[in-house]
Design an enzyme around this catalytic site. Sequence first.
Site, PDB file in Angstrom:
ATOM      1  N   HIS A  54      34.540  32.199  20.824  1.00 43.13           N
ATOM      2  CA  HIS A  54      33.570  31.152  20.522  1.00 43.13           C
ATOM      3  C   HIS A  54      33.750  30.610  19.100  1.00 43.13           C
ATOM      4  O   HIS A  54      33.639  29.414  18.868  1.00 43.13           O
ATOM      5  CB  HIS A  54      32.145  31.668  20.762  1.00 43.13           C
ATOM      6  CG  HIS A  54      31.775  31.690  22.210  1.00 43.13           C
ATOM      7  ND1 HIS A  54      32.292  32.609  23.093  1.00 43.13           N
ATOM      8  CD2 HIS A  54      30.981  30.871  22.948  1.00 43.13           C
ATOM      9  CE1 HIS A  54      31.814  32.359  24.297  1.00 43.13           C
ATOM     10  NE2 HIS A  54      31.009  31.319  24.243  1.00 43.13           N
ATOM     11  N   LYS A  92      24.456  38.161  29.671  1.00 41.19           N
ATOM     12  CA  LYS A  92      23.172  38.815  29.865  1.00 41.19           C
ATOM     13  C   LYS A  92      22.239  38.487  28.708  1.00 41.19           C
ATOM     14  O   LYS A  92      22.691  38.168  27.612  1.00 41.19           O
ATOM     15  CB  LYS A  92      23.350  40.325  29.994  1.00 41.19           C
ATOM     16  CG  LYS A  92      23.673  41.057  28.710  1.00 41.19           C
ATOM     17  CD  LYS A  92      23.757  42.557  28.940  1.00 41.19           C
ATOM     18  CE  LYS A  92      24.193  43.289  27.675  1.00 41.19           C
ATOM     19  NZ  LYS A  92      23.123  43.438  26.673  1.00 41.19           N
TER      20      LYS A  92
END
Lengths: 283, 197
Positions: free
Chosen positions: B38, B102
Amino acid sequence: MYDLIRKTSTVLPEDVTSAIKKALAREDKGSVAHKTFDIILKSIVLSSKKSLPICQDTGTILVMIEGRPDKSIFHLEKSIKDAIRKLTKEGILRQNCVCPLTEKNTLDNTGLHVPQIHFEPVNRPTKISIMLKGGGSENMSTQYSLPNSKIQAGRDMEGVRRCILDAVFQAQGKGCAPGIIGVCIGGDRASGYLFAKKQIFRNLEDKNPSPVLASLEKTVLKQANELGIGPMGLGGKTTLLGVKIGNAGRHPASYFVTVSYSCWATRRYVVELTQKGEIKKWI
Amino acid sequence: MDMKQITSPLQHDVIKGLTVGDMVSISGRIVTGRDQIHKYLTSGGEPPIDLSGLVIYHCGPVVIKEKGQWKITAAGPTTSMREEPYQAQIISKLRPGAIMGKGGMGEKTKKAMSECGCVYLHAAGGAAQYLAECIIKVEGVHLEEFGQPEAMWVLTIKDLPALVTMDSHGNSLHDTILNDSSKRLEELFSQPFSVKK
């Protein structure tokens, strides 16, 4: 040491598995919580059967050794490190140690101060406690300095209750709920975290010998489960599997409440060793 | 509840048809990406493969090489919130179809999902073996220099179960749970502790 660490990574302790089964039974069939627990339980069976990691985050390795202070401790340290390197190569432990200066992964799970091995000299046969603690849950661990005006927590058991419930609320599902909470009341900034973590080694079914702490554990467990956060924070009746609270003497000026959050995949075992350093019994 | 079958890369109308609370079963090609990927993709790095429509899975798998072949031995989701500073930019620039992980994500990501058409899929954290069984092939690996957990793994999956917890219409289950549990916490704070004899 190889067998001990391999089992810790691949076989969930019985008390934890049994608590998850009870949690499944409390949820309505067809609900997200029921489905989540169902997947979790199936995954636990698979990991044990295939002897593969329960979670891909095989955690930070914490080792606590109690024993007589003699030379055998150096052999133990070596055999722990050898086992860790071997298990990393075999894909039973993930490469989980990064140098913060170079940002390079050390690739074998050892590094500066890694693994953390704590030694406590006692005049008893050697006992080893091992925990693989996931990073996500470790990130949710926290420490309060009382009094705390934000949650109106004073320096008493009511204040402690507020700290624990707030920590569980703040964690939501991010520490892989339903978690097991280890708490230390008192101590200093450093010892608080260590003693809080040590509480997680307790069997979920045991009873705190202190009546006040036993009552607080029961109350907080019940109330945390009324928060409705549920498995993975997706809603449900079980937000925690256990609450274990210990205490340590504090400086008159300090009153720390340290909360260590452990995910549902709480992987820890305690063994007693023979004089030769082999496993004598699982505790 | 019935599971909706979806295939990655996801078509725009499929994404639009998903709403919070939908249980889905995902098949097709996905990529993993976590902290390093990222950071790389938002600081000028080019994606090694076309990400449009794909599921980006926040996952750092355990991988070993057996007889020259990659083998995933564990592959559950990691906490997505760590990617919040980067995710919106990646969604608007590279147009993935879904983010899977999650714990859910924040406001910036939610806004980008509405604007670009993307959803958040919540996988069962810690269920690394169940989820690894759904990976039927490791197609390849990119940016391996970030280390095994941080590299971009290209995987083929079959019937991986997940829950839509953020949709492309501005809804988030995580907001709902946070608000409800906040109210409940206030109620619990009003019941002071006393030792039961």
